[in-house]
Design a protein around this motif. Structure first.
Motif, PDB file in Angstrom:
ATOM      1  N   LYS A  94     130.751  83.401  90.918  1.00 27.75           N
ATOM      2  CA  LYS A  94     131.913  82.746  91.196  1.00 27.75           C
ATOM      3  C   LYS A  94     132.545  82.843  92.741  1.00 27.75           C
ATOM      4  N   THR A  95     132.919  81.634  93.295  1.00 32.75           N
ATOM      5  CA  THR A  95     133.330  81.384  94.343  1.00 32.75           C
ATOM      6  C   THR A  95     132.288  81.207  95.493  1.00 32.75           C
ATOM      7  N   GLN A  96     130.913  81.322  94.969  1.00 36.88           N
ATOM      8  CA  GLN A  96     130.114  81.455  95.996  1.00 36.88           C
ATOM      9  C   GLN A  96     129.711  79.742  96.556  1.00 36.88           C
ATOM     10  N   LEU A  97     129.689  79.635  97.598  1.00 36.35           N
ATOM     11  CA  LEU A  97     129.427  78.366  98.500  1.00 36.35           C
ATOM     12  C   LEU A  97     128.207  77.516  97.671  1.00 36.35           C
ATOM     13  N   LEU A  98     128.502  76.331  97.378  1.00 39.88           N
ATOM     14  CA  LEU A  98     127.376  75.544  96.790  1.00 39.88           C
ATOM     15  C   LEU A  98     126.962  74.393  97.656  1.00 39.88           C
ATOM     16  N   GLN A 100     128.546  72.336 101.405  1.00 39.15           N
ATOM     17  CA  GLN A 100     129.553  72.158 102.447  1.00 39.15           C
ATOM     18  C   GLN A 100     129.368  70.799 102.954  1.00 39.15           C
ATOM     19  N   ALA A 165     134.458  73.031 101.471  1.00 47.80           N
ATOM     20  CA  ALA A 165     133.643  73.920 100.936  1.00 47.80           C
ATOM     21  C   ALA A 165     133.530  73.973  99.318  1.00 47.80           C
ATOM     22  N   THR A 167     132.522  75.350  96.015  1.00 50.12           N
ATOM     23  CA  THR A 167     132.191  76.729  95.428  1.00 50.12           C
ATOM     24  C   THR A 167     132.006  76.529  93.775  1.00 50.12           C
ATOM     25  N   ALA A 168     131.448  77.863  93.524  1.00 50.25           N
ATOM     26  CA  ALA A 168     131.317  77.866  92.101  1.00 50.25           C
ATOM     27  C   ALA A 168     132.480  78.376  91.303  1.00 50.25           C
ATOM     28  N   THR A 171     130.686  82.362  87.291  1.00 45.93           N
ATOM     29  CA  THR A 171     129.418  82.690  87.513  1.00 45.93           C
ATOM     30  C   THR A 171     128.379  82.059  86.378  1.00 45.93           C
TER      31      THR A 171
END
Length: 354
Positions: A94-98, A100, A165, A167-168, A171
């Protein structure tokens, strides 16, 4: 003329005829039932009586796995893909950059809006510091309005910049990227699919006659092949449809299944075992008595020397016996062998009765 050969031939014919008569009289009563029956129009069948038995407190069916959380990643703003920050098919947090996006335009817009805000804020602050009477209320209101508008523009441009940005949201496993670096995308355009497989939902149906024995949180297990072997996964019932399907007379159900080793995936067909209430008495017939047709299941019921086709609703077979939910009563005699030759109203001959 020599009559000796003729006499010998006559003697042989008479002897053979006598032997034939003797054999027929000896074995006449041992001719198989089905051979004698073939001389008449009756079909030879086997029948058993419907009986009552204690049936298990579970029922088996099949279902399909679905993700509880699944989404298509998209962008809220237009832009050009500058970076893809994941490997397709891997677990992302969760919140990971996917993705840009190129943020230079949005950064420039923010800086411009911030400069305008600084100016309007300064003007508003100076007017507020002047002595009463040196500035009109109209001037103060105008300066205040400009200041608030510029503040809103800064907030909007900060939000736009943040959206560059992508993000996910949770998860899960990320699918293949549907765009490449350098692609120009539009708001809402699909970029990749994200699936949470830590828990899955199984969708399945049961006959409506089981509705009274179903309760939310009742135990459910599914069986699926994993690495060439059947494996069980446990869960619980979470949803019981308030309506029964008018065509199938089935109730739709959903259950949550734990998937700790990530062995299951959405879309898989699985065998479902639904726990019911306490074991109950049920009418049962042998599994081979059930005849599947396009309109449903039926059995042939013996009435005298004729049969009638009876539609039945049945549960899942256990050890060769099938519970009959409706359509039969205890003591009915149903055909278990020979029904492939039967139609409504046929005359039959019972070879074996149980």
């Amino acid at each position: 003329m020599n009559r000796k050969p003729i006499i010998i031939l006559v003697v042989l014919v008479v002897a053979l005829f006598a032997i034939g008569v003797w054999l027929y009289s000896k074995y006449e009563h041992n001719v198989p039932v089905m051979l004698r029956a073939s001389k008449s129009s009756a079909v030879v069948v086997e029948v058993v009586k419907v009986k009552q038995a204690i049936f298990p407190d579970h029922i088996n069916t099949v279902g399909v796995l679905h993700a509880i959380q699944q989404t298509t990643i998209s962008s809220e703003i237009a832009g050009r893909i500058q970076k893809i920050a994941f490997q397709p098919g891997t677990l992302v947090n969760k919140t990971q950059l996917l993705f840009q996006l190129d943020d230079r335009i949005y950064q420039s817009n923010l800086e411009s809006a911030q400069a305008a805000l600084d100016l309007s804020k300064g003007t508003y602050d100076r007017l507020m510091q002047l002595a009463k009477g040196q500035v009109s209320e109209v001037q103060i209101d105008q300066a205040k309005s400009t200041y608030f508008q510029d503040q809103a523009k800064v907030d909007v441009n900060k939000a736009y910049l943040a959206e560059t940005a992508i993000t996910a949201p949770f998860t899960g496993f990320i699918g293949y990227n549907k765009v490449d670096v350098g692609s120009q995308i539009e708001p809402g355009e699909a970029l990749a699919d994200l699936v949470d497989r830590s828990q899955l939902q199984v969708w399945y149906q049961l006959p409506e006659s089981y509705l009274s024995r179903l309760t939310v949180n009742e135990s459910v297990s599914v069986r699926a092949p994993v690495n060439g072997q059947e494996k069980n996964f446990n869960g619980h019932l979470t949803f019981i449809s308030p309506n029964s399907d008018a065509d199938t007379h089935a109730v739709s159900l959903r259950a949550i299944i734990a998937n700790p080793d990530d062995a299951l995936a959405p879309g898989l067909f699985v065998h479902v075992t639904q726990t019911l209430g306490a074991a109950q008495h049920a009418l049962v017939v042998p599994e081979e008595a059930i005849v599947s047709t396009l309109s449903g299941n039926q059995v042939f019921v013996l009435n005298g020397d004729k049969v009638s086709a009876q539609t039945v609703i049945v549960g899942s077979a256990v050890n060769g016996w099938v519970p009959v939910i409706s359509g039969l009563k205890i003591g009915d005699r149903v055909v278990t062998a020979g029904q492939d030759q039967l139609k409504e109203g046929d005359v039959v001959q019972v070879a074996t009765a149980q």
